[in-house]
Write an enzyme that holds these catalytic residues in place. Structure first.
Site: not given
Ligand code: F6R
Length: 605
Positions: A2, A27, A99-100, A478, A482, A485, A501
């Protein structure tokens, strides 16, 4: 996640609110809306489409006003539907954006229903609107103050009352909120970026604060409702070039920006030492017996890589913790711990809470690594390092990750230098290696066509393994994150030695395994693990270094990143994995820059 923008002025604020919403789009959101004060009753427009579409509606209905609040919503309570979009009204008098999460919204709702309030939405936010209304006696500030005492949870709020034309009130607890001050107008936003071009003078609100805004005037009250002076900060924000240029998506653009982002992050680094870190001095590094790295998602993966650097370069025990777990665990902590929260946004609720939890335990030697200057985390830590990745718009972190790794390596090496575990020759050699990274990254990124060929195969599968060992295991994690997502393909990362294992049972000719296989001391062990996969018919996609002796052949495809890059090798090996996820997503026609269900800045738990 948000985003809030609000403005009180003497001119029409709607164009500015729309512009602010556009700047917050990165965002992630699923609906948006805007409300303005009007004589009689407030007016609003809301939709589940993009901000551009909201802007068209607003122009069609001639929505204008000198006081307004606007919002991009990322659904938590209630579906992403127009009726749940903010601003939310109470009896056409109070307008709220939030927000929240208000955790006690059910009990508050029951109380308000008893008082005769009718709920029109499925949101937790509606209790805020009605509660403020229930306390309202002509003074919005006091109604908001009384309401916030009853909330449990997190919030950033902007509100106006239709019977007070020149006034907006904000409050924050756990979610970011900044006030902007112009000559004859004032603003509220969840990110100063939303106000770039409108003001460069900001007041960053603290948890518990309530703020009263009138044109050109901002007054802040703290948790105990004492009037407080919060520092005014002058921040020059350049409106960065956010055009896509020749790229198809921001993620692709940001992957290719990594050489520049690393160059910028290293811009003023000619030697190691406390001066690289803002507000740090020798004591930040001298009295350290342990390093605690806190982060979520990709930023946690950066911590996992760095953990091994702290141990090998600085010879200091290090621990990398998932922030959302750390914050709720009982801890036995060494007071001589250097706490390092790592975050692109600097606003991630879990990482911020973990940092505060560590501080509450008395761990006050804190050094934040973040990409956004003046974010909550950068302000909460005693010292800090800003990565210079530039604005990252794609939801998936790419250039933020590699610059975090650069920053963490600088931190580990500085710690080593101060503690005397790193000689001046090693310092010189590490610095030279760091400054060679951008060129080495460019060479790896030039292999994109080969990765596209891999993506064409992997994108047809429903699951994949990612394997690595040592400092490359977090890189496998990582890569898997990727692929999940961006391409919506189930992927699991394993330390290669763990396969036998259990998970080896899942390896079939349909299960590709992407392997990070640097030409390092563990290579022979890794080759044995790869054989275990091949022997079960599994297909290998191997990211390796020149001279590693892993030829492409039946069932094995290799991509060489160049000569082995020593301790910094993870930074090169992650690049093909980012491209692989990106092109697999393209092949599957996913929403690359705004993957389903995800948000860029995760400001709720
Ligand atoms: C994955 C990704 C998220 C952020 C996580 C933390 O591609 O972007 O896993 O790394 O939400 O976000 P920050 O770094 O903003 O604390």
């Amino acid at each position: 996640m948000c985003g809030i923008v609000g403005a009180v002025s003497q001119r029409n604020v709607v164009p500015m609110l729309i512009e602010g919403l556009r700047r917050l789009e990165y965002r992630g959101y699923d609906s948006c809306g805007i409300a303005v004060h009007r004589t009689g009753k407030p007016r609003r427009a809301r939709c589940t489409a993009r901000v551009n579409s909201l802007a068209r509606t607003i122009s069609d209905i001639h929505l204008e006003g000198s006081l307004g609040i606007a919002h991009t919503r990322w659904a938590t309570h209630g579906a992403p539907a127009t009726m749940n979009a903010h601003p939310i009204f109470s009896r056409d008098l109070i307008a709220i954006v939030h927000n929240g999460i208000i955790e006690n919204h059910e009990s508050l709702k029951a109380m308000l229903v008893e008082q005769g309030y009718e709920f029109q939405t499925e949101t937790d936010t509606e209790v805020i609107a009605h509660l403020v209304h229930s306390f309202y006696d002509g003074d919005l500030l006091s109604a908001v103050m009384r309401s916030t005492h009853m909330f449990r949870g997190t919030y950033a709020i902007a509100a106006f009352s239709n019977s007070e034309p020149g006034r907006m009130v904000g409050a924050r607890e756990g979610s970011p909120l900044v006030a902007g001050i112009g000559e004859t107008e004032t603003f509220l936003a969840s990110d100063a970026l939303a106000l770039a071009g409108y003001t460069n003078r900001f007041v960053f609100l603290e948890d518990g604060d309530v703020v009263d805004l009138k044109p050109g005037q901002v007054t802040v009250w703290d948790r105990d409702r004492r009037s407080v002076e919060r520092p005014n900060r002058l921040i020059e924000q350049s409106l960065e070039d956010t055009s896509l240029g020749s790229f198809s998506h921001y993620m692709q653009k940001e992957i290719f920006e990594q050489p520049l982002a690393i160059t910028n992050t290293l811009a003023n680094v000619a030697s190691l030492g406390s001066s690289i870190f803002e507000d740090a001095d020798r004591s930040t590094f001298e009295n350290v017996d342990k390093v605690l790295l806190l982060g979520c998602g990709t930023s946690h993966h950066a911590g996992l890589v760095a953990r091994q650097w702290f141990e090998s370069v600085a010879r200091v025990p290090a621990q990398a913790e998932i922030a959302s777990e750390f914050r709720y665990r009982e801890q036995c902590h060494d007071p001589r711990t250097l706490v390092v929260p790592v975050s692109q946004s600097g606003e991630t609720a879990d990482t911020l809470a973990a940092l505060k939890y560590a501080q509450a335990m008395g761990l006050d030697n804190t050094l934040a690594i973040g990409n956004v200057a003046n974010s909550a985390m950068m302000r909460a830590a005693r010292s800090r390092f800003q990565t210079r990745a530039g604005v990252e718009i794609g939801v998936a972190s790419s250039k933020a990750f590699t610059t975090q790794l650069v920053a963490l390596f600088l931190l580990a090496a500085t710690l080593g230098r101060v503690r005397g575990t790193l000689s001046s020759q090693q310092e010189t050699s590490y610095l030279q290696q760091l400054h060679k990274l951008p060129v080495a990254c460019r060479a790896v990124l030039a292999k994109e066509p080969q990765v596209i060929a891999w993506a064409n195969e992997i994108s047809t599968r429903e699951s994949a393994f990612y394997l690595g060992r040592g400092v490359h295991f977090p890189i496998a994690m990582e890569g898997a994150l990727k692929l999940k997502e961006i391409a919506y393909i189930h992927a699991e990362a394993y330390a290669a030695g763990e396969l036998k294992h259990g998970p080896l049972a899942l390896v079939t000719p349909d299960t590709p395994a992407v392997v990070s296989a640097p030409n390092d001391a563990l290579l022979d062990k890794l080759k044995s693990n790869m054989q275990e996969v091949r022997a079960r018919g599994g297909q290998l996609f191997v990211i390796t270094d020149n001279g590693a002796g892993i030829p492409s052949g039946s069932g094995t495809r290799t991509l060489e990143t160049g000569a082995h890059f020593g301790l910094l090798s993870p930074i090169l090996h992650v690049l093909p994995m980012q491209l692989l996820a990106y092109h697999s997503g393209c092949a599957r026609h996913t929403d690359i820059d705004k993957p389903r269900n995800l948000a860029k800045s995760v400001t709720v738990e």
